[in-house]
Design a protein around this motif. Sequence first.
Motif, PDB file in Angstrom:
ATOM      1  N   ALA A 108      41.310  -3.789  38.870  1.00 52.64           N
ATOM      2  CA  ALA A 108      41.422  -4.378  37.572  1.00 52.64           C
ATOM      3  C   ALA A 108      41.518  -6.013  38.164  1.00 52.64           C
ATOM      4  O   ALA A 108      40.825  -6.848  37.270  1.00 52.64           O
ATOM      5  N   THR A 109      41.874  -6.265  39.146  1.00 49.69           N
ATOM      6  CA  THR A 109      42.119  -7.829  39.514  1.00 49.69           C
ATOM      7  C   THR A 109      40.742  -8.374  40.108  1.00 49.69           C
ATOM      8  O   THR A 109      40.234  -9.405  39.959  1.00 49.69           O
ATOM      9  N   PHE A 110      40.054  -7.538  40.860  1.00 57.37           N
ATOM     10  CA  PHE A 110      38.885  -7.880  41.609  1.00 57.37           C
ATOM     11  C   PHE A 110      37.617  -7.575  40.899  1.00 57.37           C
ATOM     12  O   PHE A 110      36.534  -7.746  41.484  1.00 57.37           O
ATOM     13  N   LYS A 111      37.710  -6.797  39.708  1.00 64.27           N
ATOM     14  CA  LYS A 111      36.398  -6.074  39.194  1.00 64.27           C
ATOM     15  C   LYS A 111      35.466  -5.341  39.956  1.00 64.27           C
ATOM     16  O   LYS A 111      34.397  -5.461  40.247  1.00 64.27           O
ATOM     17  N   THR A 112      36.014  -4.383  40.650  1.00 62.45           N
ATOM     18  CA  THR A 112      35.769  -3.729  41.864  1.00 62.45           C
ATOM     19  C   THR A 112      35.701  -2.232  41.175  1.00 62.45           C
ATOM     20  O   THR A 112      35.784  -1.825  40.055  1.00 62.45           O
ATOM     21  N   ASN A 113      35.177  -1.187  42.194  1.00 62.07           N
ATOM     22  CA  ASN A 113      35.382  -0.083  41.874  1.00 62.07           C
ATOM     23  C   ASN A 113      36.111   1.008  42.850  1.00 62.07           C
ATOM     24  O   ASN A 113      36.261   0.308  43.996  1.00 62.07           O
ATOM     25  N   ALA A 114      36.195   2.131  42.849  1.00 65.47           N
ATOM     26  CA  ALA A 114      36.701   3.044  43.864  1.00 65.47           C
ATOM     27  C   ALA A 114      36.272   2.918  45.135  1.00 65.47           C
ATOM     28  O   ALA A 114      36.952   3.423  45.936  1.00 65.47           O
ATOM     29  N   MET A 115      34.896   2.933  45.046  1.00 68.47           N
ATOM     30  CA  MET A 115      34.070   2.971  46.545  1.00 68.47           C
ATOM     31  C   MET A 115      34.166   1.501  47.115  1.00 68.47           C
ATOM     32  O   MET A 115      33.350   1.270  48.103  1.00 68.47           O
ATOM     33  N   SER A 116      34.744   0.607  46.489  1.00 69.68           N
ATOM     34  CA  SER A 116      34.795  -0.756  46.965  1.00 69.68           C
ATOM     35  C   SER A 116      35.110  -0.839  48.793  1.00 69.68           C
ATOM     36  O   SER A 116      36.042  -0.093  49.159  1.00 69.68           O
ATOM     37  N   GLY A 117      34.539  -1.535  49.362  1.00 73.91           N
ATOM     38  CA  GLY A 117      34.888  -1.796  50.972  1.00 73.91           C
ATOM     39  C   GLY A 117      34.858  -0.659  51.690  1.00 73.91           C
ATOM     40  O   GLY A 117      35.740  -0.295  52.176  1.00 73.91           O
ATOM     41  N   SER A 118      33.631   0.219  51.492  1.00 76.88           N
ATOM     42  CA  SER A 118      33.466   1.701  51.908  1.00 76.88           C
ATOM     43  C   SER A 118      33.523   1.471  53.693  1.00 76.88           C
ATOM     44  O   SER A 118      34.334   2.397  54.178  1.00 76.88           O
ATOM     45  N   ILE A 119      32.879   0.637  54.343  1.00 77.27           N
ATOM     46  CA  ILE A 119      32.898   0.566  55.701  1.00 77.27           C
ATOM     47  C   ILE A 119      34.443   0.414  56.496  1.00 77.27           C
ATOM     48  O   ILE A 119      34.785   0.866  57.044  1.00 77.27           O
ATOM     49  N   ILE A 120      34.986  -0.600  55.774  1.00 78.73           N
ATOM     50  CA  ILE A 120      36.312  -1.007  56.079  1.00 78.73           C
ATOM     51  C   ILE A 120      37.137   0.288  55.663  1.00 78.73           C
ATOM     52  O   ILE A 120      38.096   0.658  56.616  1.00 78.73           O
ATOM     53  N   GLY A 121      37.012   0.815  54.556  1.00 75.88           N
ATOM     54  CA  GLY A 121      37.774   2.234  54.394  1.00 75.88           C
ATOM     55  C   GLY A 121      37.772   3.116  55.350  1.00 75.88           C
ATOM     56  O   GLY A 121      38.268   3.913  55.643  1.00 75.88           O
ATOM     57  N   ILE A 122      36.454   3.579  55.632  1.00 72.73           N
ATOM     58  CA  ILE A 122      35.940   4.519  56.559  1.00 72.73           C
ATOM     59  C   ILE A 122      36.689   4.317  57.927  1.00 72.73           C
ATOM     60  O   ILE A 122      37.250   5.302  58.594  1.00 72.73           O
ATOM     61  N   PRO A 130      37.151   5.731  50.745  1.00 74.25           N
ATOM     62  CA  PRO A 130      36.213   5.288  49.573  1.00 74.25           C
ATOM     63  C   PRO A 130      36.169   6.415  48.672  1.00 74.25           C
ATOM     64  O   PRO A 130      35.856   7.556  48.657  1.00 74.25           O
ATOM     65  N   GLY A 131      36.315   6.010  47.225  1.00 73.84           N
ATOM     66  CA  GLY A 131      36.652   7.005  46.166  1.00 73.84           C
ATOM     67  C   GLY A 131      37.727   7.638  45.821  1.00 73.84           C
ATOM     68  O   GLY A 131      37.700   8.452  45.045  1.00 73.84           O
ATOM     69  N   THR A 132      38.924   7.579  46.621  1.00 70.84           N
ATOM     70  CA  THR A 132      40.097   8.169  46.379  1.00 70.84           C
ATOM     71  C   THR A 132      40.460   7.839  45.033  1.00 70.84           C
ATOM     72  O   THR A 132      40.640   6.823  44.549  1.00 70.84           O
TER      73      THR A 132
END
Length: 426
Positions: free
Chosen positions: A166-180, A154-156
Amino acid sequence: MVIIVGLLLLMFFAYLGWSIIWVAPVVATFVAYFSGLKVLPTYTDVYMGGFVDFAAKWFPIFLLGAVFGKLMEDTGAAKSLAQRIAKLFGSKRAILGVLIASAILTYGGVSLFVVVFAIYPLAIALFREANVSRNLLPATVALGAFTFTMTAIPGTPQIQNLIPTATFKTNAMSGSIIGIVSGLIMAVGGYLWLAYRDKKLKAKNQGFTEPNESSVAASEEQDLMNVILAILPLIVVVVTLNVLKWEPIVSLLIGIFSILLINFKHYKTFISSINEGAKGSVMAVINTSAAVGFGSVITAVPEFKDVTHVLLNISSNPLVSEALSVQVLAMITGSASGGMGIALQALGDTWYHLSQTTNLSADALHRIASVASGASILPHNGALLTLLAVTGLRHKETYKDVFVVAFIIPTIALFAGVALAAAGII
């Protein structure tokens, strides 16, 4: 079918060590002809259009990145950093040192292409110190720069993590648990594989071999640079790029000037180093541009629309459909961002609408798309071709390990991410 045949031919010849500079346009011509496209316009407009667009956008980065890396090597800065990292992790953990250094630069926002050039001299020095086979070097850099720090953590700030916002109206930290979780699978799984391979190769007496005797001899005669001064140019690049938000070209120029200033006593060697770096950048950018041109032809083939339609409707589960669509399209185009862009353009709005009207999480869709884009490195991948051009190695020597750490394990991480998202763990 012609798309699949074309991909197989390109991968086969690339694996044999045939230059993609001429193989890519030949195979692209084959694909165009059997797809009913006009061969000459397809080559001049579509293939060369993709080739030139990529070169125009990225050549300055390739050029400055190569010069930066060569100066880091020739001034002894890379060797000084390598010895400090070797002391920190132990001389037997060169793979871990290169992996972490690559990951830090990538997560710091340094372009993947810049990371390749910057980390190579450091990696060579570390691998020499630990007597690790150079054949493992591309896989180590790919693991650190092209996988978990590019798509999962998350955050990269890498583009593969920013496109879905832009598509999902999210941010760079979205889906943090999945990402970690997916990031840990990639990082730990990849490192364990490379450590295993290092042990196997050493058992066969396959250790480090010098890439260039003359440059090695020169570096051995140098006094080691102060490690603070050695790391300063890297800090300059990372800070100006990520904190000050300067353009990558400006950041690299400042980094180069800082190396020259710190080592002004050795100014007589600068021209030679800059010349060699510039020469190396040309081959790297042409190789990558050739692969991008091939991907442009693939996306122009009428059959490609059918492939896209099948992928996007392959499953009633949007998470599975998205994961497979992004991954396969990234594999076909040889570009993580390119494949993701095509998939999101075709069905991104539909997935986002589902996230607004059902229990499907937009954050989960963001992270799955990002992770899927990186689980796609086949022999014609543009970043891989750059890495091989810089390291001077061939697919035959190194792709087996790249395939495991940058395709197989990331695919496993992707499946784990989909399972977490399906269970509502985001």
